[in-house]
Write a protein that holds these residues in place. Structure first.
Motif, PDB file in Angstrom:
ATOM      1  N   GLY A 121      44.158  21.707  -0.489  1.00 23.14           N
ATOM      2  CA  GLY A 121      42.841  22.254  -0.172  1.00 23.14           C
ATOM      3  C   GLY A 121      42.664  23.663  -0.702  1.00 23.14           C
ATOM      4  N   VAL A 122      43.698  24.480  -0.589  1.00 26.70           N
ATOM      5  CA  VAL A 122      43.635  25.845  -1.115  1.00 26.70           C
ATOM      6  C   VAL A 122      43.466  25.826  -2.635  1.00 26.70           C
ATOM      7  CG1 VAL A 122      44.966  27.957  -1.446  1.00 26.70           C
ATOM      8  CG2 VAL A 122      44.935  26.853   0.788  1.00 26.70           C
ATOM      9  N   ALA A 123      44.197  24.947  -3.316  1.00 26.25           N
ATOM     10  CA  ALA A 123      44.084  24.850  -4.774  1.00 26.25           C
ATOM     11  C   ALA A 123      42.685  24.404  -5.196  1.00 26.25           C
ATOM     12  CB  ALA A 123      45.132  23.871  -5.312  1.00 26.25           C
ATOM     13  N   LEU A 124      42.111  23.457  -4.449  1.00 24.27           N
ATOM     14  CA  LEU A 124      40.746  23.008  -4.762  1.00 24.27           C
ATOM     15  C   LEU A 124      39.756  24.148  -4.592  1.00 24.27           C
ATOM     16  CD1 LEU A 124      38.719  20.767  -5.424  1.00 24.27           C
ATOM     17  CD2 LEU A 124      38.673  20.191  -2.987  1.00 24.27           C
ATOM     18  N   ALA A 125      39.929  24.951  -3.543  1.00 26.56           N
ATOM     19  CA  ALA A 125      39.030  26.092  -3.322  1.00 26.56           C
ATOM     20  C   ALA A 125      39.137  27.083  -4.480  1.00 26.56           C
ATOM     21  CB  ALA A 125      39.370  26.779  -1.997  1.00 26.56           C
ATOM     22  N   TYR A 126      40.355  27.335  -4.953  1.00 29.94           N
ATOM     23  CA  TYR A 126      40.533  28.290  -6.056  1.00 29.94           C
ATOM     24  C   TYR A 126      39.873  27.779  -7.338  1.00 29.94           C
ATOM     25  CZ  TYR A 126      42.838  31.552  -9.232  1.00 29.94           C
ATOM     26  OH  TYR A 126      43.087  32.518 -10.188  1.00 29.94           O
ATOM     27  N   VAL A 127      39.911  26.459  -7.536  1.00 30.97           N
ATOM     28  CA  VAL A 127      39.325  25.882  -8.751  1.00 30.97           C
ATOM     29  C   VAL A 127      37.806  26.037  -8.760  1.00 30.97           C
ATOM     30  CG1 VAL A 127      38.931  23.710  -9.988  1.00 30.97           C
ATOM     31  CG2 VAL A 127      41.219  24.286  -9.181  1.00 30.97           C
ATOM     32  N   ILE A 128      37.163  25.856  -7.603  1.00 30.93           N
ATOM     33  CA  ILE A 128      35.699  25.905  -7.563  1.00 30.93           C
ATOM     34  C   ILE A 128      35.165  27.298  -7.252  1.00 30.93           C
ATOM     35  CG2 ILE A 128      35.652  23.504  -6.810  1.00 30.93           C
ATOM     36  CD1 ILE A 128      34.810  24.526  -4.059  1.00 30.93           C
ATOM     37  N   LEU A 129      36.045  28.266  -7.033  1.00 34.64           N
ATOM     38  CA  LEU A 129      35.586  29.621  -6.745  1.00 34.64           C
ATOM     39  C   LEU A 129      34.667  30.185  -7.833  1.00 34.64           C
ATOM     40  CD1 LEU A 129      38.553  31.531  -5.061  1.00 34.64           C
ATOM     41  CD2 LEU A 129      36.199  31.398  -4.253  1.00 34.64           C
ATOM     42  N   PRO A 130      35.003  30.056  -9.132  1.00 39.99           N
ATOM     43  CA  PRO A 130      34.093  30.606 -10.154  1.00 39.99           C
ATOM     44  C   PRO A 130      32.679  30.049 -10.059  1.00 39.99           C
ATOM     45  CG  PRO A 130      36.201  30.053 -11.132  1.00 39.99           C
ATOM     46  CD  PRO A 130      36.219  29.500  -9.736  1.00 39.99           C
ATOM     47  N   LYS A 131      32.565  28.733  -9.817  1.00 36.33           N
ATOM     48  CA  LYS A 131      31.238  28.127  -9.730  1.00 36.33           C
ATOM     49  C   LYS A 131      30.477  28.648  -8.521  1.00 36.33           C
ATOM     50  CE  LYS A 131      28.265  25.267 -11.472  1.00 36.33           C
ATOM     51  NZ  LYS A 131      27.709  25.482 -12.826  1.00 36.33           N
ATOM     52  N   ALA A 132      31.172  28.804  -7.391  1.00 30.07           N
ATOM     53  CA  ALA A 132      30.513  29.312  -6.184  1.00 30.07           C
ATOM     54  C   ALA A 132      30.045  30.752  -6.383  1.00 30.07           C
ATOM     55  CB  ALA A 132      31.469  29.221  -4.992  1.00 30.07           C
ATOM     56  N   ILE A 133      30.887  31.576  -6.992  1.00 31.13           N
ATOM     57  CA  ILE A 133      30.511  32.973  -7.236  1.00 31.13           C
ATOM     58  C   ILE A 133      29.353  33.049  -8.219  1.00 31.13           C
ATOM     59  CG2 ILE A 133      31.345  35.189  -8.102  1.00 31.13           C
ATOM     60  CD1 ILE A 133      34.143  34.366  -7.204  1.00 31.13           C
ATOM     61  N   LEU A 134      29.394  32.201  -9.243  1.00 29.14           N
ATOM     62  CA  LEU A 134      28.313  32.187 -10.231  1.00 29.14           C
ATOM     63  C   LEU A 134      26.977  31.842  -9.595  1.00 29.14           C
ATOM     64  CD1 LEU A 134      27.458  32.317 -13.242  1.00 29.14           C
ATOM     65  CD2 LEU A 134      28.023  29.881 -13.390  1.00 29.14           C
ATOM     66  N   ILE A 135      26.980  30.872  -8.701  1.00 27.61           N
ATOM     67  CA  ILE A 135      25.728  30.462  -8.050  1.00 27.61           C
ATOM     68  C   ILE A 135      25.192  31.580  -7.162  1.00 27.61           C
ATOM     69  CG2 ILE A 135      24.731  28.872  -6.360  1.00 27.61           C
ATOM     70  CD1 ILE A 135      26.579  26.718  -7.470  1.00 27.61           C
ATOM     71  N   LEU A 136      26.059  32.196  -6.394  1.00 27.41           N
ATOM     72  CA  LEU A 136      25.606  33.212  -5.451  1.00 27.41           C
ATOM     73  C   LEU A 136      25.109  34.466  -6.162  1.00 27.41           C
ATOM     74  CD1 LEU A 136      28.316  32.902  -2.649  1.00 27.41           C
ATOM     75  CD2 LEU A 136      25.952  32.129  -2.602  1.00 27.41           C
TER      76      LEU A 136
END
Length: 256
Positions: A121-136
């Motif tokens: 779960g932690v690895a999945l969060a790290y993978v999608i972090l760029p997309k989440a930051i980009l959206i926000l």
């Protein structure tokens, strides 16, 4: 063992755990630059895309002692994570003598299943972090700069990783409840529609980014894991029904 001896052993275990965390925290302080690069890499990945859209963003540290506090916080969390085998073993060694053989097997299953799920779960969060930051950050109007403080960024990524890591433990909790006889496979099937809705609501509330894409990245794996745990629970119920003791009523005396 007398109570005083238990307290002495607990003190010894706690002291060893604290010393291991302290030693790993010092190592984290020494290797601060690689750790910082690892944590800020998701942010730097999306900076060129935002610049191309006319949004200037910078990661800043405020305050006179902000840089030291930021470094100390990262080092401490890295120390706790790096020393986790030591303090987890100390906890396990303290509890182990009080467990029966079947309880030890259950605890080992909990450990060797829960840790990989949490790390996934932690690895999945790290993978999608760029997309989440980009959206926000993408909501920043053109002509206005975006300044992200180090403390805010750090809290954001830690919350994301913790939420995804804890959410990954759902199948383990469901399977344990089923093995304890508190939850049956049929009950899971009947509750499936409401559970899926609840998982999506939890994902919408728990994710710090609050955007639909990140919610789906959390809700869909949680739903898949729940369905897998439902299958495991039904198989467990089927095996339990094959045993002779399962045919005995609640008000009947068993051969044991």
């Amino acid at each position: 063992m007398p109570l005083v001896e238990h307290l002495r052993e607990l003190r010894s275990r706690l002291l060893k755990s604290v010393l291991s965390v302290l030693a790993c925290t010092i190592l984290g302080f020494v290797f601060y630059e690689p750790l910082l690069g690892f944590l800020t890499d998701p942010y730097h990945q999306i900076a060129p895309q935002l610049k191309a859209e006319g949004i200037d963003t910078s990661l800043v540290i405020t305050g006179v002692g902000g840089a030291f506090q930021f470094q100390l916080k990262i080092s401490l969390v890295a120390g706790v994570v790096a020393a986790s085998p030591v303090w987890f073993w100390q906890l396990w060694a303290f509890v182990l003598p009080a467990l029966h053989r079947h309880e030890r097997r259950g605890a080992l299953l909990l450990t060797f299943t829960g840790v990989p799920l949490f790390l996934s779960g932690v690895a999945l969060a790290y993978v999608i972090l760029p997309k989440a930051i980009l959206i926000l950050i993408g909501f920043v109007p053109k002509g206005i700069d975006s300044l992200v403080t180090g403390a805010e960024y750090y809290d954001f990524i830690i919350r994301m990783m913790l939420v995804f890591g804890v959410a990954s433990e759902i199948p383990l909790v469901v399977v344990l409840l089923n093995r304890m006889g508190l939850l049956s496979g049929r009950a899971l099937v009947r509750a499936r529609p409401w559970t899926v809705v609840g998982l999506f609501v939890f994902a919408a509330v728990a994710t710090p980014s609050t955007d639909p894409l990140t919610m789906l990245f959390l809700a869909i794996p949680m739903t898949v894991l729940y369905l897998i745990s439902e299958i495991i629970a039904r198989i467990t119920d089927w095996r339990r029904g094959k045993t002779p003791l399962a045919q005995i009523g609640d008000d009947e005396a068993s051969p044991l």
